[in-house]
Write an enzyme that holds these catalytic residues in place. Sequence first.
Site, PDB file in Angstrom:
ATOM      1  N   HIS A 273       0.913  -1.149   0.031  1.00 23.48           N
ATOM      2  CA  HIS A 273      -0.101  -0.137  -0.144  1.00 23.48           C
ATOM      3  C   HIS A 273       0.841   1.170   0.081  1.00 23.48           C
ATOM      4  CE1 HIS A 273      -4.067  -1.737   0.840  1.00 23.48           C
ATOM      5  NE2 HIS A 273      -3.504  -2.475   0.924  1.00 23.48           N
TER       6      HIS A 273
ATOM      7  N   ASP B  22      -5.308   6.356   2.882  1.00 25.80           N
ATOM      8  CA  ASP B  22      -5.371   4.980   2.285  1.00 25.80           C
ATOM      9  C   ASP B  22      -7.081   4.610   2.638  1.00 25.80           C
ATOM     10  OD1 ASP B  22      -3.742   2.271   1.556  1.00 25.80           O
ATOM     11  OD2 ASP B  22      -5.356   1.636   2.733  1.00 25.80           O
TER      12      ASP B  22
ATOM     13  N   SER C 284       4.593  -8.747  -2.883  1.00 25.77           N
ATOM     14  CA  SER C 284       5.375  -8.702  -1.697  1.00 25.77           C
ATOM     15  C   SER C 284       4.653  -9.287  -0.403  1.00 25.77           C
ATOM     16  CB  SER C 284       5.283  -7.300  -1.101  1.00 25.77           C
ATOM     17  OG  SER C 284       3.837  -6.841  -0.901  1.00 25.77           O
TER      18      SER C 284
ATOM     19  N   TRP D 291      13.434  -9.616  -1.819  1.00 21.26           N
ATOM     20  CA  TRP D 291      12.919  -8.682  -2.350  1.00 21.26           C
ATOM     21  C   TRP D 291      13.989  -8.298  -3.630  1.00 21.26           C
ATOM     22  CZ3 TRP D 291       8.786  -5.899  -1.766  1.00 21.26           C
ATOM     23  CH2 TRP D 291       8.604  -4.528  -2.241  1.00 21.26           C
ATOM     24  N   ALA D 292      13.113  -7.993  -4.742  1.00 23.36           N
ATOM     25  CA  ALA D 292      13.686  -7.894  -6.069  1.00 23.36           C
ATOM     26  C   ALA D 292      13.467  -6.416  -6.519  1.00 23.36           C
ATOM     27  CB  ALA D 292      13.411  -8.865  -7.111  1.00 23.36           C
TER      28      ALA D 292
ATOM     29  N   HIS E 250       0.842 -13.144  -9.558  1.00 19.92           N
ATOM     30  CA  HIS E 250       0.081 -13.221  -8.750  1.00 19.92           C
ATOM     31  C   HIS E 250      -1.208 -12.234  -9.086  1.00 19.92           C
ATOM     32  CE1 HIS E 250       1.420  -9.724  -6.673  1.00 19.92           C
ATOM     33  NE2 HIS E 250       1.048  -9.651  -5.807  1.00 19.92           N
TER      34      HIS E 250
ATOM     35  N   GLU F  42       2.645  -2.236 -13.599  1.00 21.71           N
ATOM     36  CA  GLU F  42       4.186  -2.269 -13.965  1.00 21.71           C
ATOM     37  C   GLU F  42       4.422  -3.148 -15.433  1.00 21.71           C
ATOM     38  OE1 GLU F  42       5.986  -3.222 -10.081  1.00 21.71           O
ATOM     39  OE2 GLU F  42       4.952  -1.356  -9.222  1.00 21.71           O
TER      40      GLU F  42
ATOM     41  N   ALA G 205      -6.814 -11.171  -2.153  1.00 21.62           N
ATOM     42  CA  ALA G 205      -7.332  -9.681  -2.277  1.00 21.62           C
ATOM     43  C   ALA G 205      -8.432  -9.904  -3.694  1.00 21.62           C
ATOM     44  CB  ALA G 205      -6.136  -8.879  -2.375  1.00 21.62           C
TER      45      ALA G 205
HETATM   46  N1  UDP Z   1       7.786  -5.487  -5.385  1.00 15.28           N
HETATM   47  C1  UDP Z   1       9.182  -5.320  -5.554  1.00 15.28           C
HETATM   48  N2  UDP Z   1       9.930  -6.344  -5.286  1.00 15.28           N
HETATM   49  C2  UDP Z   1       9.519  -7.485  -4.993  1.00 15.28           C
HETATM   50  C3  UDP Z   1       8.198  -7.609  -4.546  1.00 15.28           C
HETATM   51  C4  UDP Z   1       7.356  -6.300  -4.839  1.00 15.28           C
HETATM   52  O1  UDP Z   1       9.591  -4.135  -6.212  1.00 15.28           O
HETATM   53  O2  UDP Z   1      10.498  -8.393  -4.659  1.00 15.28           O
HETATM   54  C5  UDP Z   1       7.018  -4.019  -5.638  1.00 15.28           C
HETATM   55  C6  UDP Z   1       6.203  -4.279  -7.081  1.00 15.28           C
HETATM   56  O3  UDP Z   1       6.998  -3.791  -8.021  1.00 15.28           O
HETATM   57  C7  UDP Z   1       4.855  -3.745  -6.608  1.00 15.28           C
HETATM   58  C8  UDP Z   1       4.832  -4.011  -5.196  1.00 15.28           C
HETATM   59  O4  UDP Z   1       5.961  -4.324  -4.621  1.00 15.28           O
HETATM   60  O5  UDP Z   1       5.083  -2.157  -6.823  1.00 15.28           O
HETATM   61  C9  UDP Z   1       3.776  -5.357  -5.234  1.00 15.28           C
HETATM   62  O6  UDP Z   1       2.542  -4.839  -5.287  1.00 15.28           O
HETATM   63  P1  UDP Z   1       1.585  -5.708  -6.076  1.00 15.28           P
HETATM   64  O7  UDP Z   1       0.126  -4.972  -5.895  1.00 15.28           O
HETATM   65  O8  UDP Z   1       2.012  -6.118  -7.317  1.00 15.28           O
HETATM   66  O9  UDP Z   1       1.130  -7.046  -5.006  1.00 15.28           O
HETATM   67  P2  UDP Z   1       1.083  -7.273  -3.543  1.00 15.28           P
HETATM   68  O10 UDP Z   1       2.524  -6.836  -2.940  1.00 15.28           O
HETATM   69  O11 UDP Z   1       0.415  -6.102  -3.024  1.00 15.28           O
HETATM   70  O12 UDP Z   1       0.774  -8.710  -3.081  1.00 15.28           O
END
Ligand code: UDP
Length: 511
Positions: free
Chosen positions: A22, A125, A293, A356-357, A374, A382, A397
């Site tokens: 978020h 939010d 994430s 984390w990537a 997912h 993105e 979600a």
């Molecule tokens: N993200 C990232 N690296 C990771 C995992 C997630 O940079 O290893 C970023 C991704 O680019 C996105 C956000 O975290 O902006 C994840 O949001 P998303 O809505 O795709 O999934 P959620 O984490 O809410 O399930």
Amino acid sequence: MATLKENHELRAIFVPFLSTSHIIPLVDMARLFAMHGVDVTILTTSHNAKIFQKSIDLDFHRGRPIRTHPLKFPASDVGLPAGVEAINVDTPKDMIPKIYMGLAILQPEIENLFNQLNADFIVTDLFYPWTADAAAKLGIPRIMFHGASYLARSALHSVQHYQPHLKVESDSEKFVLPGLPHQLEMTPLQIPAWVRSPNDYTELMKTIMESEKRSYGSVFNSFYELEGDYYVHYKKVMGTKSWGLGPVSLWANHDASDKAARGQTKPESKEEGWLKWLNTKPENSVLYVSFGSMNKFPQSQLVEIAHALEGSGHDFIWVVRKNEEEGGGGGGGGGFLEEFEKRVRESGKGYLIWGWAPQLLILENTAIGGLVTHCGWNTVVESVNAGLPMATWPLFAEHFFNEKLVVDVLRIGVPVGAQEWRNWNEFGSEVVSREDIGNAIACLMDGGEEDAEMRRRAKKLSVEAKKAIEKLTLVPIPMDTKLKVIFLPFASTSHIIPIVDIARVLAMHGV
Ligand code: UDP
């Protein structure tokens, strides 16, 4: 409602929810407002600020009026260890209600800051419904941030309003989502459990929706060419104002330093192994596999993914999260994944990133040819920015709704065939087999006619995503000049509505 004085610099306060996925898009949005001259303060707790502070520092040094106002999370008051103040993948379940209690304690302090910092408007939010009333007391607008897509919110509205899932005979029978611009089919198992069996979360969502109606409007990380039909539909059914300000990651993160800093709490390593590896690969040849994430698969599912990737014959980057609860070393399960990692590293076929990537940097690399995702909304947007097709694997979600947009509306994705919605921190009974994952990867990457068509559509959308942010970023706005703009909408309702909204957003910002 307070009226704005001539030449008054607008001051905004942004309050992201305490959860990385978020925080990331709302902070990008806050940076966007600062980029356009709005004086921005982001309120969050010290620990959560670490997720984005590098980006704010970069912007501040670029001369943008943006800062973080850190709040001290009352961990000891609610019986939490210091530093546990976010709802993320590693947050133990029993600590989550305590984090909500901590947030409730912070509420008066946040409300005071809206006043003390003289906010002209607040952007908060959706999980802070109380801020609609706080804003009303001060006579300032509250704009609500939705982390989801317009299609997902429209689909949720459809399910809640028409209850189509109650009219089928079994949990796996398909129904059409009534009242939407497209014929979208789902099964009861694919809609959120809190819709099927109302619980406390259902009540919370009701409060959130009511607060949306009392707010000035809402903002989404979306843009018209991505889901224009649902943008129009959502506003019609909700009767509220809303703006798609996306794609926010593209707006706010121009430089490699921005992309690397995003969501990254660890210091950057000089030698990025994944980048070196990726740079040796041909264009469009590598699959990026990530589940956002918030997800942690059990060992049984990780094994299926590993076999599917190895069996696909395609090169891949897989972002893996350790499942400590299952024991057995990184990734759980007695070192299976470590052996897998060693094997694919040696053969040069795959690269595992643990934890984390730097997703934005990876997706823009020309070697990447598609994703297994997912369907988290930020990742969908993105991927669209990068012009990449997706193998869709919704989990929790609003992911199953997003899958409908990617696969059925935009036709830039192929499903792995996930059948069951689950809570974000639980794993249901479903294990998607290596064969099903492999089939989806083959459709995506094997270079067939279907693949080429999807790729063509994804590339076209990527061009639209860039156009969506082109105009405003290219025009430097002198702070002391009042800009005059003339809008000329095409004579068609669906063109008039969004352009009039854009005109109103600009007027709201003093143009
Ligand atoms: N993200 C990232 N690296 C990771 C995992 C997630 O940079 O290893 C970023 C991704 O680019 C996105 C956000 O975290 O902006 C994840 O949001 P998303 O809505 O795709 O999934 P959620 O984490 O809410 O399930």
